[in-house]
Design a protein around this motif. Structure first.
Motif, mmCIF file in Angstrom:
data_model
loop_
_atom_site.group_PDB
_atom_site.id
_atom_site.type_symbol
_atom_site.label_atom_id
_atom_site.label_comp_id
_atom_site.label_asym_id
_atom_site.label_seq_id
_atom_site.Cartn_x
_atom_site.Cartn_y
_atom_site.Cartn_z
ATOM 1 N N ARG A 64 4.719 4.086 -8.907
ATOM 2 C CA ARG A 64 4.324 2.675 -8.913
ATOM 3 C C ARG A 64 4.447 2.105 -7.514
ATOM 4 O O ARG A 64 5.262 2.557 -6.712
ATOM 5 C CB ARG A 64 5.225 1.877 -9.857
ATOM 6 N N LYS A 65 3.659 1.112 -7.264
ATOM 7 C CA LYS A 65 3.697 0.429 -5.975
ATOM 8 C C LYS A 65 5.086 -0.184 -5.783
ATOM 9 O O LYS A 65 5.635 -0.807 -6.685
ATOM 10 C CB LYS A 65 2.629 -0.667 -5.956
ATOM 11 N N GLY A 66 5.667 0.034 -4.604
ATOM 12 C CA GLY A 66 6.985 -0.491 -4.290
ATOM 13 C C GLY A 66 8.100 0.509 -4.472
ATOM 14 O O GLY A 66 9.188 0.331 -3.930
ATOM 15 N N TYR A 104 -3.114 10.232 -5.407
ATOM 16 C CA TYR A 104 -3.001 9.947 -3.979
ATOM 17 C C TYR A 104 -2.154 8.699 -3.801
ATOM 18 O O TYR A 104 -2.381 7.671 -4.450
ATOM 19 C CB TYR A 104 -4.385 9.741 -3.360
ATOM 20 N N LEU A 105 -1.181 8.793 -2.897
ATOM 21 C CA LEU A 105 -0.254 7.695 -2.650
ATOM 22 C C LEU A 105 -0.317 7.304 -1.186
ATOM 23 O O LEU A 105 -0.241 8.168 -0.311
ATOM 24 C CB LEU A 105 1.179 8.123 -2.994
ATOM 25 N N LEU A 106 -0.466 6.022 -0.912
ATOM 26 C CA LEU A 106 -0.384 5.514 0.455
ATOM 27 C C LEU A 106 1.073 5.152 0.687
ATOM 28 O O LEU A 106 1.630 4.274 0.022
ATOM 29 C CB LEU A 106 -1.281 4.297 0.645
ATOM 30 N N VAL A 107 1.692 5.849 1.641
ATOM 31 C CA VAL A 107 3.132 5.761 1.831
ATOM 32 C C VAL A 107 3.453 5.329 3.252
ATOM 33 O O VAL A 107 2.806 5.767 4.202
ATOM 34 C CB VAL A 107 3.784 7.137 1.535
ATOM 35 N N SER A 108 4.468 4.492 3.386
ATOM 36 C CA SER A 108 4.953 4.087 4.704
ATOM 37 C C SER A 108 5.687 5.259 5.342
ATOM 38 O O SER A 108 6.505 5.916 4.701
ATOM 39 C CB SER A 108 5.902 2.899 4.568
ATOM 40 N N SER A 109 5.410 5.513 6.610
ATOM 41 C CA SER A 109 6.069 6.620 7.309
ATOM 42 C C SER A 109 7.516 6.310 7.629
ATOM 43 O O SER A 109 8.335 7.219 7.771
ATOM 44 C CB SER A 109 5.321 6.945 8.605
ATOM 45 N N SER A 110 7.881 5.033 7.729
ATOM 46 C CA SER A 110 9.239 4.684 8.136
ATOM 47 C C SER A 110 10.221 4.636 6.963
ATOM 48 O O SER A 110 11.315 5.181 7.048
ATOM 49 C CB SER A 110 9.238 3.340 8.867
ATOM 50 N N ARG A 113 8.089 3.985 1.300
ATOM 51 C CA ARG A 113 7.708 3.141 0.172
ATOM 52 C C ARG A 113 6.245 3.385 -0.164
ATOM 53 O O ARG A 113 5.407 3.592 0.708
ATOM 54 C CB ARG A 113 7.876 1.655 0.515
ATOM 55 N N ILE A 114 5.928 3.348 -1.444
ATOM 56 C CA ILE A 114 4.554 3.526 -1.917
ATOM 57 C C ILE A 114 3.850 2.176 -1.900
ATOM 58 O O ILE A 114 4.341 1.205 -2.496
ATOM 59 C CB ILE A 114 4.547 4.129 -3.330
ATOM 60 N N TYR A 115 2.717 2.082 -1.221
ATOM 61 C CA TYR A 115 1.968 0.837 -1.126
ATOM 62 C C TYR A 115 0.663 0.857 -1.903
ATOM 63 O O TYR A 115 0.105 -0.201 -2.170
ATOM 64 C CB TYR A 115 1.713 0.482 0.343
ATOM 65 N N ALA A 116 0.173 2.028 -2.265
ATOM 66 C CA ALA A 116 -1.029 2.123 -3.088
ATOM 67 C C ALA A 116 -1.001 3.434 -3.846
ATOM 68 O O ALA A 116 -0.501 4.440 -3.345
ATOM 69 C CB ALA A 116 -2.288 2.034 -2.220
#
Length: 118
Positions: A64-66, A104-110, A113-116
């Motif tokens: 889930r997102k977040g 497919y998950l859009l994830v922050s590299s730092s 966190r999953i953003y999409a």
């Protein structure tokens, strides 16, 4: 019939009737299980969402997102470098696409966190 045979049959009949009347209340409450010594089994534990267990690898993980990306998917082999071929948008700076459990998950590299989720 001779006397010994009659005595044997009488003793046998008396023994059978005596055993059936000996303790009529001993088994009245018996239901097949001794409830005094057994407790109900504990409720099953919910499987951990981020479990690395080999038994959970075929289980679908709900992303889930977040949420934070599980450690098992932070390896480079899950990164999607050909996002154009997968018909994904350009990841913003500081983000990358990860393929996990067929999604497919859009994830922050730092902070991972999953953003999409696609």
């Amino acid at each position: 019939m001779n006397l010994s045979m009659k005595m044997t049959l009488a003793a046998l009949a008396l023994g059978i009737s005596a055993t059936s009347m000996a303790a009529p209340n001993d088994w009245n409450q018996y239901r097949g299980v001794d409830h005094h010594y057994h407790q109900a089994p504990p409720p099953p534990k919910a499987p951990s969402k981020w479990s690395n267990s080999h038994y959970d690898q075929d289980r679908y993980t709900n992303f889930r997102k977040g949420d934070r990306l599980p450690y098992q998917y932070r390896d480079n082999r899950y990164y999607v470098s050909n996002w154009r071929n997968s018909r994904l948008s350009v990841p913003p700076r500081g983000y990358h696409w990860v393929r996990a459990d067929g999604r497919y998950l859009l994830v922050s590299s730092s902070n991972h966190r999953i953003y999409a989720v696609r």
